[in-house]
Structure formats: C-alpha cells, structure tokens
Design a protein around this motif. Sequence first.
Motif, short mmCIF file in Angstrom:
data_model
loop_
_atom_site.label_atom_id
_atom_site.label_comp_id
_atom_site.label_asym_id
_atom_site.label_seq_id
_atom_site.Cartn_x
_atom_site.Cartn_y
_atom_site.Cartn_z
N VAL A 329 -53.99 -5.36 56.18
CA VAL A 329 -54.27 -3.95 55.92
C VAL A 329 -55.78 -3.76 55.84
N LEU A 330 -56.29 -2.79 56.59
CA LEU A 330 -57.72 -2.47 56.54
C LEU A 330 -57.97 -1.53 55.37
N LYS A 331 -58.86 -1.93 54.48
CA LYS A 331 -59.04 -1.16 53.24
C LYS A 331 -59.70 0.19 53.47
N ASP A 332 -60.41 0.38 54.59
CA ASP A 332 -61.08 1.65 54.85
C ASP A 332 -60.18 2.65 55.58
N ALA A 333 -58.94 2.26 55.87
CA ALA A 333 -58.02 3.16 56.56
C ALA A 333 -57.63 4.32 55.65
N LYS A 334 -57.32 5.44 56.26
CA LYS A 334 -57.00 6.66 55.51
C LYS A 334 -55.79 6.45 54.60
N ASN A 335 -54.77 5.78 55.12
CA ASN A 335 -53.52 5.60 54.36
C ASN A 335 -53.26 4.12 54.10
N ALA A 336 -54.28 3.44 53.56
CA ALA A 336 -54.18 1.99 53.34
C ALA A 336 -53.02 1.63 52.42
N ASP A 337 -52.77 2.45 51.40
CA ASP A 337 -51.67 2.14 50.48
C ASP A 337 -50.32 2.20 51.20
N ALA A 338 -50.17 3.17 52.11
CA ALA A 338 -48.94 3.25 52.90
C ALA A 338 -48.84 2.05 53.84
N GLY A 339 -50.00 1.62 54.37
CA GLY A 339 -50.01 0.43 55.20
C GLY A 339 -49.52 -0.79 54.44
N MET A 340 -49.90 -0.87 53.15
CA MET A 340 -49.45 -1.99 52.34
C MET A 340 -47.94 -1.92 52.11
N ARG A 341 -47.40 -0.72 52.04
CA ARG A 341 -45.94 -0.58 51.91
C ARG A 341 -45.25 -1.16 53.15
#
Length: 443
Positions: A329-341
């Motif tokens: 997961v790229l931490k600078d992405a807009k929806n990083a938390d959703a990416g972690m999901r």
Amino acid sequence: MRRPSLTTLRAAGTLSATLALALAATGCGGDADPKSGGALAGTTVTVAGVWTGGEQENFKKVLDAFSAKTGAKTVFVPSGDNVSTFVGSKIEGGNAPEVVLVPQVGVLRQFAEAGWLKPLSEPAATTASGNLAPVWKEYGTVDGTFYGLYFKAAHKSTVWYAPDALEQAGVGEPKSWDELLAAGRTLADSGLPAFAVAGEDGWTLTDWFENVYLSQAGPEKYDLLARHELKWTDPSVVTALTTLAEVFEDERLVAGGAAEALRTDFPGSVEKVFGPEPKAALVYEGDFVGGVARDEFGRKPGEDAKFFPFPPVGSGKAPVVSGGDAAVVLKDAKNADAGMRLLEFLATPEAAEVWAGAGGFLSPNKDVKPEAYADDTARATAASLVAAGDTVRFDMSDQAPAAFGGTKGAGEWKLLQDFLRDPSDPRRTAAALEAAAAKAYGN
C-alpha cells in the motif's frame, strides 16, 4: 525484471509495455454501486500491477469479490514491466495508486527505503503470519517492518514434457541431474532434441543457473550470493556454471543449439514442446508453462503436458526456487486505508481461492483448500510449494538491483546469454558477472 507472471508472460516473452501505454490503459475489476452499501461504499481503490491478459482478468475476479464484500469500486491499472518507474511517476504526479503488486524483492525494498510504503495493518500482518511460511514474511519485510503481502507465487523448479515423446524414447522421469542429461541424450538419439531453451529471454537463463546453484551450493550460499555478500567469482559459482555448461554446450540437449536458443523467446520454447510441430521433448521453466500449453496449444496439464521436479545436482537436494507478487500500500495514496482493507482481504484463503479456481495461479497460503485449484497438476504444484516451507528461495535475480538482475541486454541476463553462446570458460563468465554485480550493488 521479473519472471512471468503468465501475465505479461513477459508479454509473451518481451514484456516491454511502455510507460505511456501503462498510464493510459485502465480496467475496472469490481464496479460496485455506491448505493449498494458496504463499509467502503463510494470509495475507489486503484491497483497497479504488471498483469495483462488472462492474469489481469482473473485478478479482477478477486477484486470483484472484494467489492462485493465492501462496496468499494476497484480499478486495475497495468504498470508495464518497469514498476518502479511507473509508481515513481504516479507519486510525483500526486496520483498514487492505493495498491501495487510488486514482482521483485529488490523493488519492494527500494519502495520501502524511499519511504513510499504503509506498513501492513495488524489484521493483515496477523493473518499473513499465520498462513504463510516465515520465509514469505521475510521477503516482504524491510528493516524489521512488514510491508509486502505475497499473494501470488510461482514454482520455478519444474521441468515440463510431452509424455508421448518420453514414452517413444523409452525414457522415464529423471531423478537426478546425471539422469536428466542421460535422458536428454537418449531423447536426442531417438530423433527429438531434449530441451527447448528460451535464450532470447535472459531471465530464463538466470532461472536455470539458480536451480543448479541452489541444489549444488545450498541455501546458505544462495542467500549470500543473492545479497552479494559472496562474490560471483567464488568457486561455487564457477562450479555451477561448469555444470550448466554440460547442457548449453551439447546440441543434443539444446534444440537447434545455442544459435537457435538465442532466437527463441519463452512462449516459443513452450511451442517447441507442446505446439503442432514438436521440436523438443522438454522445456524447463515454472509452473506457468502448463498454463501456456493449455491456453495456447490446447494441452491438458496432467495428461498431455506433464512435469517433474527439477532434479537434485550431485549430492545436493532438489531445489525449490520461487517468484511471487507482493501487494503493498502506498501511504501517499488518496484512499490508503481502503487499500489496506484490500490487503487484509488478499491475506485470506478466500481471496486466493477465487483465482485458484480460475487457473494459472499458485498461492503460498497454506490454508488454501487443495480442491480450490482447477486441476490435479495445479494442486500438486501448490502442495509442493507449500511443503517446501522455509527451504523455498526467492528468485535470486529478482532480489538483485534491476541493473544487474532485471534489465534486458545488460547485467546477468546478457552475460548468461553470452555464456549460452560460448560456455567454454566459466571462470571468465564468473568474473564478468562479479564486475557487473559490484557495479549494481555498489560494493
């Protein structure tokens, strides 16, 4: 850079999708209606990876399953072969994807050291730690932080063959390196050269070397060489090259000799064995050979396309070399938390079983049910990979800096092509490999 991933199949051996094309081409895998509800309704998760064709379509089925569970919309963006350049340009442009499937340990390490990655959440890390062998966690960890979840794996210690060719020559499945060479020469005497070698694609030659080296020198030296803490001029490297030369220098063992091998790409090598006009009996490469034989030439893995394990060399053990794609997961992405999901979902056997049923996929997840795989051959290969546990070693060239282990016409790829062309001086080749490695690793 990486090995297939049947996907780019090195785009059928060349995998050179341009950055511009990768930026332009997108595909939606999971187009959930925000009104349908779900914890992530109204959220878009963009996923970048090298997969194209059938692999991309099958991964979209996994994304669809995630969308059905969460309500998130997912978009898959092909990165092209140069994942680091693609991701760097996206971050610089303020448009970073949430998730990237990284095909090389070296690139994952590069991303972590650049400060681009978000550590795995506790749920993702806990699930992965429970169902992956520790070695997979190790390959996804940089400086003590767990960043990369290995979702898809490749078993790169399989030798594929056409059963009728071996039967006609009266040859069985070899159980040792010496038996492999003897069987190959018997096959040639019966009218069909042994191996179709994809010398045009340098990465296949690194795989040949890695299997011989892992079996002959052992996992400890393999790890040292992978980190360049052992020089390529070490006697163990010269010995492995000398062993590999036993194949490369013998035209009975290499269909068409070195000249033809250097004009043969990976898909072409599979065609030489499983195509309408067979020109060889054997092709060494990973489990993905079976998918090509099935999809391109109508062969049925386990029936008219079989494999045996890459045999042990000398007194060594049979090698198990793997490749794989790690989700980060790229931490600078807009929806990083959703990416972690999404990564939390990918860590589950449920996610892997979606693709396992579609075929062309192996999971390092030990909790994936064997019956989830599409055929007996995939089940057997997956079982072998999981059973190898911590003895699995990740593709060495994929652990190296790209300048040495992953660049067409340079570094290890080119030098092993030169060695295929003229395998008469293993020491000279070892010295050239060491010079290139020292420059790439900076030591």
